[in-house]
Design a protein around this motif. Sequence first.
Motif, PDB file in Angstrom:
ATOM      1  N   ILE B 250      45.552  34.052  28.632  1.00 16.02           N
ATOM      2  CA  ILE B 250      46.919  34.560  28.869  1.00 16.02           C
ATOM      3  C   ILE B 250      47.046  35.503  30.056  1.00 16.02           C
ATOM      4  O   ILE B 250      48.159  35.815  30.472  1.00 16.02           O
ATOM      5  CB  ILE B 250      47.491  35.257  27.602  1.00 16.02           C
ATOM      6  N   ARG B 251      45.937  35.965  30.616  1.00 11.21           N
ATOM      7  CA  ARG B 251      46.086  36.909  31.728  1.00 11.21           C
ATOM      8  C   ARG B 251      46.625  36.202  32.969  1.00 11.21           C
ATOM      9  O   ARG B 251      46.534  34.982  33.088  1.00 11.21           O
ATOM     10  CB  ARG B 251      44.753  37.607  32.026  1.00 11.21           C
ATOM     11  N   ASN B 252      47.129  36.991  33.867  1.00 10.31           N
ATOM     12  CA  ASN B 252      47.597  36.498  35.150  1.00 10.31           C
ATOM     13  C   ASN B 252      46.396  36.331  36.068  1.00 10.31           C
ATOM     14  O   ASN B 252      45.880  37.310  36.606  1.00 10.31           O
ATOM     15  CB  ASN B 252      48.544  37.548  35.726  1.00 10.31           C
ATOM     16  N   HIS B 253      45.964  35.097  36.290  1.00  9.66           N
ATOM     17  CA  HIS B 253      44.638  34.913  36.881  1.00  9.66           C
ATOM     18  C   HIS B 253      44.488  35.412  38.319  1.00  9.66           C
ATOM     19  O   HIS B 253      43.407  35.790  38.725  1.00  9.66           O
ATOM     20  CB  HIS B 253      44.215  33.444  36.762  1.00  9.66           C
ATOM     21  N   PHE B 254      45.567  35.409  39.063  1.00  9.89           N
ATOM     22  CA  PHE B 254      45.448  35.826  40.465  1.00  9.89           C
ATOM     23  C   PHE B 254      46.025  37.226  40.692  1.00  9.89           C
ATOM     24  O   PHE B 254      46.435  37.554  41.790  1.00  9.89           O
ATOM     25  CB  PHE B 254      46.108  34.787  41.386  1.00  9.89           C
ATOM     26  N   GLU B 255      46.059  38.068  39.636  1.00  9.00           N
ATOM     27  CA  GLU B 255      46.790  39.321  39.758  1.00  9.00           C
ATOM     28  C   GLU B 255      46.046  40.421  40.495  1.00  9.00           C
ATOM     29  O   GLU B 255      46.654  41.390  40.935  1.00  9.00           O
ATOM     30  CB  GLU B 255      47.218  39.832  38.376  1.00  9.00           C
ATOM     31  N   VAL B 256      44.714  40.303  40.615  1.00  9.05           N
ATOM     32  CA  VAL B 256      43.980  41.438  41.184  1.00  9.05           C
ATOM     33  C   VAL B 256      43.954  41.353  42.716  1.00  9.05           C
ATOM     34  O   VAL B 256      43.493  40.379  43.299  1.00  9.05           O
ATOM     35  CB  VAL B 256      42.562  41.546  40.599  1.00  9.05           C
ATOM     36  N   ASN B 257      44.469  42.389  43.315  1.00  8.54           N
ATOM     37  CA  ASN B 257      44.575  42.529  44.767  1.00  8.54           C
ATOM     38  C   ASN B 257      43.220  42.308  45.453  1.00  8.54           C
ATOM     39  O   ASN B 257      42.185  42.780  44.989  1.00  8.54           O
ATOM     40  CB  ASN B 257      45.094  43.955  45.012  1.00  8.54           C
ATOM     41  N   ARG B 258      43.263  41.561  46.549  1.00  7.59           N
ATOM     42  CA  ARG B 258      42.034  41.241  47.279  1.00  7.59           C
ATOM     43  C   ARG B 258      41.345  42.488  47.845  1.00  7.59           C
ATOM     44  O   ARG B 258      40.121  42.611  47.816  1.00  7.59           O
ATOM     45  CB  ARG B 258      42.411  40.288  48.422  1.00  7.59           C
ATOM     46  N   MET B 259      42.124  43.412  48.381  1.00  9.57           N
ATOM     47  CA  MET B 259      41.556  44.658  48.918  1.00  9.57           C
ATOM     48  C   MET B 259      40.934  45.489  47.795  1.00  9.57           C
ATOM     49  O   MET B 259      39.875  46.092  47.966  1.00  9.57           O
ATOM     50  CB  MET B 259      42.646  45.449  49.643  1.00  9.57           C
ATOM     51  N   ALA B 260      41.581  45.494  46.633  1.00  9.92           N
ATOM     52  CA  ALA B 260      41.060  46.247  45.490  1.00  9.92           C
ATOM     53  C   ALA B 260      39.701  45.708  45.066  1.00  9.92           C
ATOM     54  O   ALA B 260      38.784  46.476  44.748  1.00  9.92           O
ATOM     55  CB  ALA B 260      42.042  46.178  44.323  1.00  9.92           C
ATOM     56  N   GLN B 261      39.539  44.391  45.067  1.00 10.49           N
ATOM     57  CA  GLN B 261      38.254  43.801  44.681  1.00 10.49           C
ATOM     58  C   GLN B 261      37.146  44.236  45.639  1.00 10.49           C
ATOM     59  O   GLN B 261      36.060  44.628  45.213  1.00 10.49           O
ATOM     60  CB  GLN B 261      38.347  42.270  44.674  1.00 10.49           C
ATOM     61  N   ALA B 262      37.455  44.192  46.933  1.00 10.17           N
ATOM     62  CA  ALA B 262      36.460  44.582  47.935  1.00 10.17           C
ATOM     63  C   ALA B 262      36.138  46.071  47.814  1.00 10.17           C
ATOM     64  O   ALA B 262      34.972  46.483  47.876  1.00 10.17           O
ATOM     65  CB  ALA B 262      36.981  44.246  49.334  1.00 10.17           C
ATOM     66  N   GLY B 263      37.181  46.876  47.634  1.00 13.70           N
ATOM     67  CA  GLY B 263      36.979  48.323  47.528  1.00 13.70           C
ATOM     68  C   GLY B 263      36.188  48.705  46.287  1.00 13.70           C
ATOM     69  O   GLY B 263      35.291  49.562  46.340  1.00 13.70           O
ATOM     70  N   ALA B 264      36.503  48.079  45.168  1.00 15.51           N
ATOM     71  CA  ALA B 264      35.816  48.425  43.918  1.00 15.51           C
ATOM     72  C   ALA B 264      34.332  48.097  44.015  1.00 15.51           C
ATOM     73  O   ALA B 264      33.479  48.874  43.578  1.00 15.51           O
ATOM     74  CB  ALA B 264      36.453  47.677  42.742  1.00 15.51           C
ATOM     75  N   LEU B 265      34.029  46.954  44.611  1.00 15.33           N
ATOM     76  CA  LEU B 265      32.624  46.569  44.751  1.00 15.33           C
ATOM     77  C   LEU B 265      31.869  47.587  45.605  1.00 15.33           C
ATOM     78  O   LEU B 265      30.775  48.046  45.244  1.00 15.33           O
ATOM     79  CB  LEU B 265      32.527  45.171  45.370  1.00 15.33           C
ATOM     80  N   ALA B 266      32.470  47.977  46.732  1.00  9.10           N
ATOM     81  CA  ALA B 266      31.820  48.958  47.607  1.00  9.10           C
ATOM     82  C   ALA B 266      31.699  50.304  46.907  1.00  9.10           C
ATOM     83  O   ALA B 266      30.671  50.984  47.013  1.00  9.10           O
ATOM     84  CB  ALA B 266      32.613  49.089  48.914  1.00  9.10           C
ATOM     85  N   SER B 267      32.728  50.690  46.191  1.00  9.48           N
ATOM     86  CA  SER B 267      32.689  51.981  45.500  1.00  9.48           C
ATOM     87  C   SER B 267      31.631  51.982  44.406  1.00  9.48           C
ATOM     88  O   SER B 267      30.920  52.971  44.214  1.00  9.48           O
ATOM     89  CB  SER B 267      34.068  52.288  44.897  1.00  9.48           C
ATOM     90  N   PHE B 268      31.526  50.872  43.706  1.00 10.38           N
ATOM     91  CA  PHE B 268      30.547  50.787  42.618  1.00 10.38           C
ATOM     92  C   PHE B 268      29.125  50.997  43.143  1.00 10.38           C
ATOM     93  O   PHE B 268      28.275  51.551  42.447  1.00 10.38           O
ATOM     94  CB  PHE B 268      30.663  49.429  41.909  1.00 10.38           C
ATOM     95  N   HIS B 269      28.904  50.561  44.369  1.00 16.45           N
ATOM     96  CA  HIS B 269      27.561  50.706  44.946  1.00 16.45           C
ATOM     97  C   HIS B 269      27.353  52.063  45.616  1.00 16.45           C
ATOM     98  O   HIS B 269      26.257  52.356  46.085  1.00 16.45           O
ATOM     99  CB  HIS B 269      27.292  49.577  45.953  1.00 16.45           C
ATOM    100  N   ASP B 270      28.403  52.884  45.673  1.00 20.34           N
ATOM    101  CA  ASP B 270      28.272  54.194  46.325  1.00 20.34           C
ATOM    102  C   ASP B 270      28.109  55.291  45.266  1.00 20.34           C
ATOM    103  O   ASP B 270      28.951  56.171  45.107  1.00 20.34           O
ATOM    104  CB  ASP B 270      29.493  54.456  47.213  1.00 20.34           C
ATOM    105  N   ALA B 271      26.981  55.218  44.569  1.00 16.05           N
ATOM    106  CA  ALA B 271      26.742  56.149  43.455  1.00 16.05           C
ATOM    107  C   ALA B 271      26.716  57.598  43.939  1.00 16.05           C
ATOM    108  O   ALA B 271      27.133  58.504  43.210  1.00 16.05           O
ATOM    109  CB  ALA B 271      25.437  55.788  42.751  1.00 16.05           C
TER     110      ALA B 271
END
Lengths: 369, 369
Positions: B250-271
Amino acid sequence: MVDNPLPFTDTVAALPAAVPFVGPETLQRRRGAPFRARLGANESAFGVSPKAEAAMREAAADVAWYGDAESWELKQALAEAHGVPTEAIVIGAGIDGLLGVLVRAIVEPGTPVVTSHGAYPTFNYHVNGHGGRLEFVPYRDDREDWRGLAARAEAVSAPLVYFSNPDNPMGTWWPAAEVQQLIAAIPEGRILVLDEAYCDFAPPEALPPIDVTDRRVVRMRTFSKAHGMAGARIAYAITHPEIVTAFNKIRNHFEVNRMAQAGALASFHDAAFIRRVVEEVERGRQDYYATAARLGLKAIPSATNFVAIDMGRDGDYARAILSALQEDGVFIRMPGVAPLDRCIRVSVGRPEERAILDQALEAAIARVG
Amino acid sequence: MVDNPLPFTDTVAALPAAVPFVGPETLQRRRGAPFRARLGANESAFGVSPKAEAAMREAAADVAWYGDAESWELKQALAEAHGVPTEAIVIGAGIDGLLGVLVRAIVEPGTPVVTSHGAYPTFNYHVNGHGGRLEFVPYRDDREDWRGLAARAEAVSAPLVYFSNPDNPMGTWWPAAEVQQLIAAIPEGRILVLDEAYCDFAPPEALPPIDVTDRRVVRMRTFSKAHGMAGARIAYAITHPEIVTAFNKIRNHFEVNRMAQAGALASFHDAAFIRRVVEEVERGRQDYYATAARLGLKAIPSATNFVAIDMGRDGDYARAILSALQEDGVFIRMPGVAPLDRCIRVSVGRPEERAILDQALEAAIARVG
């Protein structure tokens, strides 16, 4: 449900684990290689306005702050341009998101909902997701059959009708006068969603005047197509303020990305950029028409940023062509149901991508035989 | 409904036109001036990782493309770090969005749902939005009363229970052993949402081990707090793959912003960046404790990026203080119900914002009298 110890509603438990679209990244992971031409999702091949990109880059520095829950500045600009009060506009995370909210506000298990057979799958996904009963009206001559939609809506007392103009996946359109006849056929107390995602590419005579005193119409517009911001997730609905109030009762108020709001506002003010995109898209459509003619195929005249090419045989054949193109690194999509599925649907790419399509389609036809 | 010719469901028609939170931009428009300190929404005052900002700026150039509907790269990184399969993670547009999907999957008109009286209002907004029946359990000693929640869930056969640890709006927390006792008290076939939005600021002993073989628990984490990406709208749930499947239905499959995905990944690796933010937040909490002590008030020890300050009188008094602070250009929030509403809630700001709060709170107390 003894064998499934999870507390989901009957509607959700009964849903298949299907998605409306498999994304190109997923397809690339499956094939183990990137596509050389991404022409399947009707994304803009001509990117985003440099002004919008600059606004988004600037907004990235303030991303620690939630976006404005009202998207006020954007809403004001849109309201002014459309000559409506700001209370007649609601901003959402893409038309997909706005359709989801509208469907949720209206559809319960068993609610009849009318749409065209083969029209936008994500609308159907939302209706199914709320247990609604989809009533499909066949296309007529590759156009959504507005008379048929009106008649079916009347026959089943559908509170919600979907109509896109220009249409996806065929790219065809109706003049405003016909759209207004469809609106006139909707009784008070029911709602027509008029999905105008592709309106920037359409002739102006496809767009009826906006009338937000009419409670029967919700018009949806997006920054995902001509504005080149599909990845930003931002779109809007224009409708009667009472319907906006219903959106506001259930929508996710802080869902719109802060960078997307800044980018959309900048893009909206960059009319010259959008004009150039529309011109490029027109050139691209002509190229695809020429490719089709060269290969002895019929392209369906399009008022969108994609072209449906009639492969001249049945759905299995068109699906084989699509698979051959994907194997060859060219991502396209096609309509899901007959008789539309005799066509493939190709988004307008940059000139070099159009050249790739031209060659790859010829090769695919030769290979599929 | 003769006097309201709109086809909305009874649930939506009956909802008030209320919002869970009035955003700071809206408040600024009402007062006609910007705030000099924005300390009300528990946003990060320490911004986003420079690596994440760079990733988002770079992704802005590709924003014409939809984001990956599976957020695959991010999901893989999260799965590896948490030691779970990727099938146990779902990415959404903020915890607000994920809560909305989960509530929709479980709650129908009349469904009993248990939460704490005064806990996260947006969860309640979603439950009300689906016609659920909220069953409130009072806080006990300014903590969510997990024993009371378990008992009430049992008494009303609630399929869904909300528990945040650390808690918002009080900032208190329970050790993992108690959280695990709460989980153990939830019968098979029911679901506990464990909202861990503030977990980055909490002592490690607040977090039970992750067990995605348990169908009773959905844990939610966000990039909006320590990662400073509230405006990007990205968060995730970790749970049993069968529950992820329900999200995917039921989720909106394309709802997550492309920039947000890139930013979150980089942030996750910046412990290292996140560690510095957490240290800054700890200093900020100490500053607020000192301010409270200086003014003869009691601050409630916090495991989050905000501090609840007990104003020592009733809700009307605390609301008057909040209003006085807003008039003075300092945006804060406060709990909505007694007895929690004797407190104001102040997000940790930068040192200069903490100094503003220190002075402005003293002045507000003097003015309110």
